[in-house]
Write a protein that holds these residues in place. Structure first.
Motif, PDB file in Angstrom:
ATOM      1  N   LEU A   2      56.066   7.969   0.146  1.00  0.00           N
ATOM      2  CA  LEU A   2      55.015   7.042  -0.256  1.00  0.00           C
ATOM      3  C   LEU A   2      54.398   7.526  -1.564  1.00  0.00           C
ATOM      4  O   LEU A   2      53.995   8.670  -1.672  1.00  0.00           O
ATOM      5  CB  LEU A   2      53.925   6.976   0.815  1.00  0.00           C
ATOM      6  N   SER A   3      54.339   6.622  -2.533  1.00  0.00           N
ATOM      7  CA  SER A   3      53.714   6.996  -3.804  1.00  0.00           C
ATOM      8  C   SER A   3      52.296   6.421  -3.828  1.00  0.00           C
ATOM      9  O   SER A   3      52.070   5.329  -4.323  1.00  0.00           O
ATOM     10  CB  SER A   3      54.542   6.482  -4.978  1.00  0.00           C
ATOM     11  N   LEU A   4      51.377   7.181  -3.240  1.00  0.00           N
ATOM     12  CA  LEU A   4      49.978   6.781  -3.179  1.00  0.00           C
ATOM     13  C   LEU A   4      49.147   7.708  -4.052  1.00  0.00           C
ATOM     14  O   LEU A   4      49.489   8.881  -4.234  1.00  0.00           O
ATOM     15  CB  LEU A   4      49.456   6.859  -1.737  1.00  0.00           C
ATOM     16  N   ASN A  41      46.379  -2.458  -0.563  1.00  0.00           N
ATOM     17  CA  ASN A  41      47.418  -1.881  -1.432  1.00  0.00           C
ATOM     18  C   ASN A  41      48.238  -0.813  -0.708  1.00  0.00           C
ATOM     19  O   ASN A  41      49.449  -0.701  -0.910  1.00  0.00           O
ATOM     20  CB  ASN A  41      46.795  -1.308  -2.704  1.00  0.00           C
ATOM     21  N   ARG A  44      50.695  -2.556   1.466  1.00  0.00           N
ATOM     22  CA  ARG A  44      51.764  -3.134   0.657  1.00  0.00           C
ATOM     23  C   ARG A  44      52.773  -2.069   0.238  1.00  0.00           C
ATOM     24  O   ARG A  44      53.984  -2.236   0.393  1.00  0.00           O
ATOM     25  CB  ARG A  44      51.179  -3.815  -0.583  1.00  0.00           C
ATOM     26  N   VAL A  45      52.271  -0.936  -0.275  1.00  0.00           N
ATOM     27  CA  VAL A  45      53.155   0.152  -0.735  1.00  0.00           C
ATOM     28  C   VAL A  45      53.934   0.748   0.437  1.00  0.00           C
ATOM     29  O   VAL A  45      55.130   1.038   0.323  1.00  0.00           O
ATOM     30  CB  VAL A  45      52.332   1.249  -1.454  1.00  0.00           C
TER      31      VAL A  45
END
Length: 125
Positions: A2-4, A41, A44-45
């Protein structure tokens, strides 16, 4: 992976711990609208629709394990081989118990054996 952002990870972690959007807003000193936008968001990601799925995804990211697979294999669909072996073992135990047999290992030392042999020789003479 996950790119958070760091803030999104904070919010995702608090969501996974069961905090409401209002509680997260108070804790991080941001508005509820900002928290809601971050949550939207994050979902969604991560490709999820609810907090339960998000929690499973976050735990999977942190541990490197497929949580869904673990749950499926160990809880929903238990290993048939393990179940069969357990049933065989229990049936053997039940049979032994009803027959009055004791399958525990008897500890015999060399001294015990030599004493028995000596007694047997004395009785033969």
């Amino acid at each position: 992976m996950l790119s958070l952002s760091k803030r999104q990870w904070q919010i995702a972690g608090l969501l996974c711990l069961g905090h409401s959007e209002k509680r997260i807003s108070e804790k991080l000193y941001i508005s509820e609208a900002t928290t809601h936008t971050h949550k939207k968001n994050i979902f969604r990601v991560a490709g999820v629709n609810n907090v339960v799925d998000l929690t499973r995804k976050v735990i999977g990211e942190l541990t490197g394990m497929d949580i869904s697979k673990l749950i499926r294999e160990n809880i929903i669909e238990p290993n048939v081989y393990r179940v069969i072996m357990m049933l065989i073992f229990l049936s053997l135990q039940f049979t032994a118990m009803n027959a009055g047999l004791d399958y525990r290992r008897v500890r015999t030392s060399v001294k015990t054996v030599s004493t028995r042999v000596a007694r047997a020789r004395r009785n033969e003479v």
